[in-house]
Structure formats: structure tokens, C-alpha cells
Design a protein around this motif. Structure first.
Motif, PDB file in Angstrom:
ATOM      1  N   LEU A 170      35.128  18.294 -59.098  1.00  0.00           N
ATOM      2  CA  LEU A 170      34.632  19.306 -58.259  1.00  0.00           C
ATOM      3  C   LEU A 170      33.651  19.907 -59.651  1.00  0.00           C
ATOM      4  N   PRO A 171      33.516  20.306 -61.062  1.00  0.00           N
ATOM      5  CA  PRO A 171      32.913  21.032 -61.424  1.00  0.00           C
ATOM      6  C   PRO A 171      32.114  19.524 -61.821  1.00  0.00           C
ATOM      7  N   LEU A 172      31.845  18.496 -61.376  1.00  0.00           N
ATOM      8  CA  LEU A 172      30.817  18.171 -62.409  1.00  0.00           C
ATOM      9  C   LEU A 172      30.037  17.672 -61.433  1.00  0.00           C
ATOM     10  N   LEU A 173      30.045  17.909 -59.507  1.00  0.00           N
ATOM     11  CA  LEU A 173      28.979  18.106 -58.864  1.00  0.00           C
ATOM     12  C   LEU A 173      28.182  19.548 -59.190  1.00  0.00           C
ATOM     13  N   ALA A 174      28.355  19.924 -59.961  1.00  0.00           N
ATOM     14  CA  ALA A 174      28.026  21.340 -59.967  1.00  0.00           C
ATOM     15  C   ALA A 174      27.501  20.949 -61.234  1.00  0.00           C
ATOM     16  N   ALA A 175      27.527  20.904 -62.199  1.00  0.00           N
ATOM     17  CA  ALA A 175      27.197  20.813 -63.172  1.00  0.00           C
ATOM     18  C   ALA A 175      25.508  19.502 -63.718  1.00  0.00           C
ATOM     19  N   GLY A 176      25.548  18.722 -62.448  1.00  0.00           N
ATOM     20  CA  GLY A 176      25.149  17.578 -61.770  1.00  0.00           C
ATOM     21  C   GLY A 176      23.429  18.268 -61.986  1.00  0.00           C
ATOM     22  N   PRO A 177      22.935  16.405 -62.237  1.00  0.00           N
ATOM     23  CA  PRO A 177      21.195  16.921 -62.715  1.00  0.00           C
ATOM     24  C   PRO A 177      20.845  17.385 -61.429  1.00  0.00           C
ATOM     25  N   THR A 178      20.839  16.540 -60.153  1.00  0.00           N
ATOM     26  CA  THR A 178      19.870  16.242 -59.082  1.00  0.00           C
ATOM     27  C   THR A 178      20.808  16.681 -58.190  1.00  0.00           C
ATOM     28  N   GLU A 179      19.512  17.164 -57.376  1.00  0.00           N
ATOM     29  CA  GLU A 179      19.982  17.281 -55.896  1.00  0.00           C
ATOM     30  C   GLU A 179      21.333  16.873 -55.305  1.00  0.00           C
ATOM     31  N   PHE A 180      21.207  15.703 -55.632  1.00  0.00           N
ATOM     32  CA  PHE A 180      22.541  14.409 -55.218  1.00  0.00           C
ATOM     33  C   PHE A 180      23.930  14.968 -55.328  1.00  0.00           C
ATOM     34  N   HIS A 181      23.956  15.269 -56.507  1.00  0.00           N
ATOM     35  CA  HIS A 181      24.882  15.797 -57.548  1.00  0.00           C
ATOM     36  C   HIS A 181      25.258  16.930 -57.759  1.00  0.00           C
ATOM     37  N   GLY A 182      24.123  17.490 -57.390  1.00  0.00           N
ATOM     38  CA  GLY A 182      23.873  18.890 -57.811  1.00  0.00           C
ATOM     39  C   GLY A 182      24.447  20.015 -57.538  1.00  0.00           C
ATOM     40  N   LEU A 183      23.936  22.058 -58.256  1.00  0.00           N
ATOM     41  CA  LEU A 183      23.742  22.526 -57.373  1.00  0.00           C
ATOM     42  C   LEU A 183      22.923  23.425 -56.703  1.00  0.00           C
ATOM     43  N   ALA A 184      23.720  23.371 -55.824  1.00  0.00           N
ATOM     44  CA  ALA A 184      22.986  23.468 -54.647  1.00  0.00           C
ATOM     45  C   ALA A 184      23.601  24.800 -53.492  1.00  0.00           C
ATOM     46  N   SER A 185      22.562  25.461 -52.419  1.00  0.00           N
ATOM     47  CA  SER A 185      23.751  26.234 -51.308  1.00  0.00           C
ATOM     48  C   SER A 185      24.693  25.292 -51.189  1.00  0.00           C
ATOM     49  N   PHE A 186      25.706  25.794 -50.463  1.00  0.00           N
ATOM     50  CA  PHE A 186      26.578  26.029 -50.536  1.00  0.00           C
ATOM     51  C   PHE A 186      26.870  24.408 -49.010  1.00  0.00           C
ATOM     52  N   VAL A 187      26.128  25.038 -48.003  1.00  0.00           N
ATOM     53  CA  VAL A 187      25.872  24.941 -46.872  1.00  0.00           C
ATOM     54  C   VAL A 187      24.898  22.861 -46.706  1.00  0.00           C
ATOM     55  N   GLU A 188      24.060  23.664 -48.474  1.00  0.00           N
ATOM     56  CA  GLU A 188      23.655  21.725 -48.360  1.00  0.00           C
ATOM     57  C   GLU A 188      24.299  21.266 -49.323  1.00  0.00           C
ATOM     58  N   LEU A 189      25.318  21.782 -49.495  1.00  0.00           N
ATOM     59  CA  LEU A 189      26.600  20.590 -51.375  1.00  0.00           C
ATOM     60  C   LEU A 189      27.838  20.244 -50.104  1.00  0.00           C
ATOM     61  N   ALA A 190      28.225  20.687 -48.905  1.00  0.00           N
ATOM     62  CA  ALA A 190      29.905  20.940 -48.512  1.00  0.00           C
ATOM     63  C   ALA A 190      29.447  19.400 -47.659  1.00  0.00           C
ATOM     64  N   PRO A 191      28.806  19.457 -47.184  1.00  0.00           N
ATOM     65  CA  PRO A 191      28.392  17.986 -46.395  1.00  0.00           C
ATOM     66  C   PRO A 191      28.447  16.483 -47.788  1.00  0.00           C
ATOM     67  N   THR A 192      27.756  16.463 -48.438  1.00  0.00           N
ATOM     68  CA  THR A 192      27.762  15.507 -49.396  1.00  0.00           C
ATOM     69  C   THR A 192      28.938  15.398 -49.933  1.00  0.00           C
ATOM     70  N   THR A 193      29.688  16.682 -51.038  1.00  0.00           N
ATOM     71  CA  THR A 193      31.205  16.876 -51.241  1.00  0.00           C
ATOM     72  C   THR A 193      32.450  16.101 -50.696  1.00  0.00           C
ATOM     73  N   GLY A 194      32.258  16.633 -49.346  1.00  0.00           N
ATOM     74  CA  GLY A 194      32.511  16.029 -47.893  1.00  0.00           C
ATOM     75  C   GLY A 194      33.376  14.373 -47.967  1.00  0.00           C
ATOM     76  N   VAL A 195      31.891  14.208 -48.252  1.00  0.00           N
ATOM     77  CA  VAL A 195      31.115  12.234 -47.988  1.00  0.00           C
ATOM     78  C   VAL A 195      32.128  12.221 -49.651  1.00  0.00           C
ATOM     79  N   ARG A 196      31.956  12.293 -51.007  1.00  0.00           N
ATOM     80  CA  ARG A 196      32.250  11.912 -52.032  1.00  0.00           C
ATOM     81  C   ARG A 196      33.691  12.290 -52.176  1.00  0.00           C
ATOM     82  N   ILE A 197      34.140  12.967 -51.469  1.00  0.00           N
ATOM     83  CA  ILE A 197      35.743  13.221 -51.965  1.00  0.00           C
ATOM     84  C   ILE A 197      36.253  11.790 -50.817  1.00  0.00           C
ATOM     85  N   LEU A 198      35.638  11.696 -49.587  1.00  0.00           N
ATOM     86  CA  LEU A 198      36.075  10.210 -48.239  1.00  0.00           C
ATOM     87  C   LEU A 198      36.126   9.163 -49.515  1.00  0.00           C
TER      88      LEU A 198
END
Length: 293
Positions: A170-198
């Protein structure tokens, strides 16, 4: 105090490993998260990647297991050639099927790009094996997986490990340089993070199968490196023009394909994922533990 600490580690080796791996990595990753001046940001990123391996070494040394037996798995190359093919071939299969799947969601792939990426693939594979993911395996598969499988069925053990492994990122997702990996709002980040966890949990099932069939952490390193390398270099799209939206689509398609492969493995192994109770008993004896009855 030392004996008391050893007793705690022996009684709860997996919990001790998880806590220490998270502590080492997440503290180290404060550097890139806080955007500290170089070289502290890069150094923190590198040290954090070795958190699971360092934690496994400490827990093995403090407990009753043999450090030599733990280390031996990391360099155990004497396995049947077909398992090298599997360790490298399954990631390639997932990327190949992903490329096919992308054509069904209106993303055009260009196979002509692949020949020009040979040098990139080789350089990426070596760097990822050493510092970009493969270096985690002495912890995840070298210690946590066999310990978990002493208590739980392979599927349950893999789910536990896969979720813990995924959340560790999770900290790597927050520190990433792009929107795909990066620090967006929770609403934007949560779905992608969920897929990454899967996705990461799906990879964990493949790595469990590879490790159980070979007893070699080295093969898990190769497979882990294969997934990271294939995902980053072998999707036949121009790397410099992949948008955040395309990245998310690739992630979703890859994850669907990966779980189809996992389903085939589960059916083909009847849920055992290559786990052999007798072999596990021998491994425990080598590490200084009598086989459980």
C-alpha cells in the motif's frame, strides 16, 4: 529477555515475521512517500523492498529454525527443468492471454513492438530479481508460506499470505509517480487498489504452486520476477503512450486472466496446489522441528 523473545518468536513465527516485515518496509518507505531529498528517497525504497527477507532472517535466527536450511532454499536450483519452464511460462501465458483480451475491449495491440524489447526484458528481469520484487521471496515463500501450511490448508494459507502480501504494497501505491499507482482521492484510488490486491493474491496462488512443487525459493523468485517483468515490458503497446485509463484496463484484464489460470490450477491440483504432507514433514525435521502428527 533474550530467551523470552525467542519463546515468543517460536510460538508465533508468522505473526512476528509479518509485523517485522511491515515495520521495516513501511518505515523505510517513508522516504519516498515524504519525497525526501536524494539519495534518501531511493535508498528508502530499496531498503523497504528487502523488508520481508530481512524479517525472515531475523525471525529464523531468533527462533529454533536453521538459518542454513532457510538460506539453502534461496539458492536451490536443482529442480526438474519443467519447473523452470513453468516459472517463466505461466507469466508469459498470462500476458499473452491478456493481449488477446485487450483486443476485445477495443485496445489495439502491436506484436511488432516485442522484438525491439529483448534488451529491455533482460535488463528488467535482472533488476527485478535483485531489487524489484524477487528479493521479497525469501520472506513470503521462504518463511511465511511453509509455516502457514503447517496449520492451514494450502488455499487458506495462500489467501492469508496473499492478502498480507498485497496490503504490504500500500505505501508504494501512495508513493507512485502516476495516477495508476499514485496518490489520488480515495474514491479514485480505491477501485484500482482493490483490483491490484486481487491481482497480487492471484499471483500468490501461482507462487504457492511453484514453491510446493519444487521446495525452492529460487523458483518462486524466478516466477515472481517473471510476472513483474512480463507485466511491465511485454504487453504489446507503446509504453510511452499508455494512459492511466489504459493501465487500469490492462490491470483488470490481466487480473481476470490470472484468476482463470488460478481456477485451472485449483481444479487440476484438487486444491492442494502441489502441497505434499510427507515432504513438508521432512522440511520441518531439517529445520529442527519434529514432524507433527
Amino acid at each position: 529477555m533474550n530467551q523470552q523473545l525467542r519463546g515468543i518468536v517460536d510460538a508465533h513465527p508468522v505473526v512476528a515475521f509479518f509485523v517485522l516485515a511491515y515495520a521495516i518496509s513501511w518505515v523505510a518507505w517513508l522516504g519516498p512517500i515524504l519525497e525526501l531529498a536524494e539519495p534518501f528517497g531511493t535508498l528508502g525504497y530499496l531498503i523497504g523492498g528487502f523488508g520481508p527477507a530481512l524479517a525472515a532472517l531475523v525471525v529464523t535466527w531468533l527462533g529454533s529454525d536453521s538459518v542454513q536450511a532457510w538460506a539453502r532454499q534461496i539458492i536451490d536450483w536443482r529442480v526438474a527443468p519443467r519447473w523452470y519452464v513453468a516459472a517463466l511460462g505461466v507469466p508469459l501465458l498470462v500476458v499473452a492471454l491478456t493481449s488477446v483480451g485487450l483486443t476485445f475491449v477495443d485496445i489495439s495491440v502491436d506484436l511488432g513492438l516485442l522484438p525491439g524489447r529483448v534488451s529491455l526484458v533482460l535488463v528488467s528481469f535482472v533488476s527485478i530479481a535483485l531489487i524489484g520484487g524477487g528479493n521479497e521471496e525469501p520472506g513470503w515463500r521462504g518463511l511465511a508460506l511453509p509455516k502457514l501450511q503447517e496449520r492451514y490448508a494450502p488455499v487458506s494459507a495462500t489467501l492469508i499470505l496473499g492478502i498480507v502480501w498485497a496490503l504490504w504494497h500500500l505505501p508504494l501505491l501512495a508513493a507512485g509517480p502516476t495516477e495508476f499507482h499514485g496518490l489520488a482521492s480515495f474514491v479514485e484510488l480505491a477501485p484500482t487498489t482493490g483490483v491490484r490486491i486481487l491481482n497480487i493474491v492471484g499471483v500468490a496462488f501461482v507462487l504457492t504452486w511453484i514453491y510446493n512443487e519444487t521446495g525452492s525459493v529460487l523458483l518462486a523468485i524466478i516466477a515472481h520476477t517473471g510476472f513483474n517483468t512480463a507485466n511491465s515490458t511485454l504487453v504489446p503497446l507503446p509504453l510511452e503512450t499508455i494512459s492511466a485509463g489504459d493501465s487500469t484496463t490492462i490491470l483488470v484484464v490481466t487480473t481476470v486472466v490470472l484468476w482463470v489460470v488460478v481456477a485451472v490450477l485449483l481444479v487440476g491440483t484438487r486444491g492442494r496446489l502441489g502441497y505434499d504432507d510427507a515432504s513438508a514433514g521432512i522440511t520441518r525435521a531439517e529445520q529442527g522441528h519434529p514432524e507433527t502428527q
